[in-house]
Design a protein around this motif. Structure first.
Motif, mmCIF file in Angstrom:
data_model
loop_
_atom_site.group_PDB
_atom_site.id
_atom_site.type_symbol
_atom_site.label_atom_id
_atom_site.label_comp_id
_atom_site.label_asym_id
_atom_site.label_seq_id
_atom_site.Cartn_x
_atom_site.Cartn_y
_atom_site.Cartn_z
ATOM 1 N N PHE A 1 8.661 -8.709 5.717
ATOM 2 C CA PHE A 1 7.455 -8.026 5.235
ATOM 3 C C PHE A 1 7.840 -7.006 4.154
ATOM 4 O O PHE A 1 8.828 -6.285 4.298
ATOM 5 N N PRO A 2 7.071 -6.906 3.050
ATOM 6 C CA PRO A 2 7.431 -6.017 1.933
ATOM 7 C C PRO A 2 7.098 -4.544 2.195
ATOM 8 O O PRO A 2 6.275 -3.939 1.502
ATOM 9 N N PHE A 3 7.744 -3.952 3.195
ATOM 10 C CA PHE A 3 7.484 -2.550 3.518
ATOM 11 C C PHE A 3 7.822 -1.631 2.335
ATOM 12 O O PHE A 3 7.118 -0.656 2.070
ATOM 13 N N ALA A 4 8.925 -1.935 1.650
ATOM 14 C CA ALA A 4 9.336 -1.089 0.528
ATOM 15 C C ALA A 4 8.273 -1.057 -0.554
ATOM 16 O O ALA A 4 7.975 0.004 -1.130
ATOM 17 N N ALA A 5 7.663 -2.209 -0.834
ATOM 18 C CA ALA A 5 6.615 -2.265 -1.854
ATOM 19 C C ALA A 5 5.387 -1.472 -1.414
ATOM 20 O O ALA A 5 4.748 -0.796 -2.237
ATOM 21 N N VAL A 6 5.057 -1.522 -0.139
ATOM 22 C CA VAL A 6 3.909 -0.761 0.381
ATOM 23 C C VAL A 6 4.144 0.734 0.205
ATOM 24 O O VAL A 6 3.266 1.472 -0.270
ATOM 25 N N ILE A 7 5.332 1.188 0.578
ATOM 26 C CA ILE A 7 5.641 2.620 0.471
ATOM 27 C C ILE A 7 5.707 3.049 -0.985
ATOM 28 O O ILE A 7 5.171 4.103 -1.360
ATOM 29 N N ALA A 8 6.364 2.253 -1.823
ATOM 30 C CA ALA A 8 6.466 2.603 -3.241
ATOM 31 C C ALA A 8 5.084 2.683 -3.881
ATOM 32 O O ALA A 8 4.799 3.613 -4.657
ATOM 33 N N GLY A 9 4.223 1.720 -3.563
ATOM 34 C CA GLY A 9 2.865 1.748 -4.109
ATOM 35 C C GLY A 9 2.102 2.977 -3.661
ATOM 36 O O GLY A 9 1.377 3.604 -4.456
ATOM 37 N N ALA A 10 2.260 3.352 -2.394
ATOM 38 C CA ALA A 10 1.578 4.539 -1.877
ATOM 39 C C ALA A 10 2.089 5.802 -2.552
ATOM 40 O O ALA A 10 1.306 6.709 -2.890
ATOM 41 N N ILE A 11 3.389 5.880 -2.775
ATOM 42 C CA ILE A 11 3.971 7.068 -3.420
ATOM 43 C C ILE A 11 3.432 7.223 -4.836
ATOM 44 O O ILE A 11 3.002 8.308 -5.246
ATOM 45 N N VAL A 12 3.470 6.143 -5.602
ATOM 46 C CA VAL A 12 3.021 6.213 -7.000
ATOM 47 C C VAL A 12 1.533 6.554 -7.064
ATOM 48 O O VAL A 12 1.112 7.402 -7.878
ATOM 49 N N ALA A 13 0.733 5.950 -6.202
ATOM 50 C CA ALA A 13 -0.701 6.259 -6.183
ATOM 51 C C ALA A 13 -0.935 7.712 -5.804
ATOM 52 O O ALA A 13 -1.788 8.395 -6.403
ATOM 53 N N ALA A 14 -0.196 8.206 -4.818
ATOM 54 C CA ALA A 14 -0.356 9.591 -4.384
ATOM 55 C C ALA A 14 0.031 10.566 -5.484
ATOM 56 O O ALA A 14 -0.608 11.622 -5.647
ATOM 57 N N MET A 15 1.041 10.216 -6.266
ATOM 58 C CA MET A 15 1.468 11.092 -7.370
ATOM 59 C C MET A 15 0.374 11.213 -8.423
ATOM 60 O O MET A 15 0.139 12.296 -8.979
ATOM 61 N N PHE A 16 -0.323 10.114 -8.708
ATOM 62 C CA PHE A 16 -1.392 10.146 -9.698
ATOM 63 C C PHE A 16 -2.603 10.922 -9.187
ATOM 64 O O PHE A 16 -3.297 11.592 -9.969
ATOM 65 N N LEU A 17 -2.853 10.841 -7.902
ATOM 66 C CA LEU A 17 -4.051 11.465 -7.337
ATOM 67 C C LEU A 17 -3.843 12.922 -6.949
ATOM 68 O O LEU A 17 -4.816 13.663 -6.794
ATOM 69 N N HIS A 18 -2.597 13.338 -6.779
ATOM 70 C CA HIS A 18 -2.329 14.693 -6.299
ATOM 71 C C HIS A 18 -2.604 15.722 -7.382
ATOM 72 O O HIS A 18 -2.487 15.453 -8.579
#
Length: 437
Positions: free
Chosen positions: A47-64
């Motif tokens: 399962f692509p856990f790394a991609a899920v976390i990386a996507g969440a981090i990048v999205a959170a950086m843009f929204l923060h």
């Protein structure tokens, strides 16, 4: 059960990542360094856990609300230059873009997330989150491997988690060498005696697991790392006494076949594995001299060896971070790679100079010193392994840069102003360097 646990932890962490993006660094390191899903038996293994976390981090950086940008530091610029040069060498690779694209993507994921970590880690708390996560992620395999070596009497080799950067015996051994100095740093950060004892025990088990891998390169790295650790320690007498007791015990614990394996360092001319590595090194040297841009990724095949290796039929991987970079990215690539290591070391030296005599920055002085010791272990052990793109040394580089900039901000009233990271950063606490609530 393990698959379900990892899945729950990853998806359960996503709200916390969006609330505080630096928390994503913890999850990213845990997934990418420890690879806990590799310990499962079902769907979690792929399962692509790394991609899920990386996507969440990048999205959170843009929204923060905070603005996250790369720190304005010389190490950053050299790191970006090395990334850019790898793209150039890939475009002109010996086998063409189509062949090297997959490896280029893999390396750029690692380097891209390293850049993200450099943006996110800015306070003492966040730096120590990074260190603790690396220690726990690699220490798990060190403690497990050390206990295995004790139980087996050292008669069986220690291997890393399958399908990861450190799945081989040599690779996991070097990773454990890197983590030992970080454990030593954390001993000074915990108060309970049981916690200090647990970290000392983990250090010894990691060393034993590294020896139990039967890795000759790791044995040399342990020797170099231990020497520098003692030289840089402020508690030379107790540490020296511990080493004087532990080293002979660990070595004598190993069986005769281990000693025979390590003794081949002195007779490498008679060892086919060692001579194969030297053949690969000479191939990389000849290739770099013939092609200024290097050969790009994926150069370890019969076609390239037939053209550049002294023994064309003896095809090996680079088995050296230095010759790996030289062969793949040429002399300029090697110069950038070495400059990155040297500048990271000098950054640590600058931290030590500025933090010395400042009680509230004692943690930074100790951390920079131990990061330097870890990098020495990697520099020595890496001379015999193809781990130029292993993410842990780059994470330690990020921790070093973040510590340097934090020390610069906290000592600013005492000296001339210095360049600081671009963008808005949280104010550091007066005593701890942790962002104020």
């Amino acid at each position: 059960m393990r698959d379900l646990l990892v899945t729950l932890l990853v998806f359960g962490s996503l709200p916390f990542i969006f609330k505080r993006p630096p928390f994503g660094v913890v999850m990213w390191i845990w997934i990418s360094v420890m690879n806990p899903h590799s310990q499962g038996w079902g769907f979690a293994r792929t399962f692509p856990f790394a991609a899920v976390i990386a996507g969440a981090i990048v999205a959170a950086m843009f929204l923060h609300k905070d603005k996250y940008r790369l720190p304005a530091h010389p190490v950053t610029w050299v790191f970006l230059a090395f990334m850019g040069w790898m793209s150039v060498t890939s475009l002109f690779s010996i086998h063409g873009v189509d062949v090297v694209t997959q490896q280029w993507i893999k390396v750029y994921k690692i380097f891209g997330m390293t850049a993200v970590v450099m943006m996110l880690v800015r306070t003492r708390q966040e730096i120590e989150w990074l260190v603790w996560t690396v220690v726990v992620s690699l220490g798990f395999y060190g403690v497990k491997g050390g206990l295995f070596t004790l139980r087996s009497g050292g008669n069986f080799r220690v291997w890393g988690p399958e399908g990861t950067f450190i799945d081989g015996n040599n690779e996991v051994a070097l990773a454990l060498v890197i983590v030992i100095p970080l454990m030593y740093y954390l001993i000074g950060n915990v108060r309970p005696r049981w916690a200090k004892g647990a970290l000392v025990g983990a250090m010894l088990l990691c060393a034993l697991a590294s020896l139990g891998s039967y890795s000759r390169g790791a044995a040399l790295a342990i020797g170099a790392m231990t020497t520098v650790l003692w030289l840089k320690s402020r508690n030379k007498l107790p540490l020296g006494a511990l080493l004087a007791m532990a080293v002979p015990f660990l070595v004598l614990l190993m069986p005769s076949q281990w000693h025979e394996r390590i003794d081949t360092i002195n007779t490498y001319e008679e060892d086919t594995s060692a001579m194969g590595r030297i053949n690969a090194w000479r191939m990389a040297f000849n290739l770099a001299n013939d092609r200024p841009l290097g050969g790009g990724f994926e150069i370890y095949d019969g076609q390239v060896f037939a053209r550049y290796a002294p023994i064309p039929t003896d095809v090996h991987a680079a088995h050296s971070i230095y010759f790996q970079v030289l062969g793949e990215h040429g002399w300029l690539g090697l110069a950038l790679y070495l400059a990155l290591g040297v500048m990271t070391w000098r950054t640590g030296a600058a931290i030590v100079r500025q933090a010395k005599g400042v009680p509230e920055l004692d943690w930074a002085l100790r951390l920079a010193t131990m990061l330097q010791v870890s990098l020495v272990g990697f520099a020595v052990g890496g001379a015999f392994l193809s781990l130029a793109y292993f993410d842990v040394p780059y994470l330690l580089m990020a921790a070093m840069v973040a510590t340097r900039l934090l020390v610069a901000r906290q000592t600013a009233p005492r000296r001339r102003p210095m360049a600081r990271p671009l963008g808005r950063h949280p104010e550091a606490g007066a005593d701890t360097g942790v962002a104020q609530a």
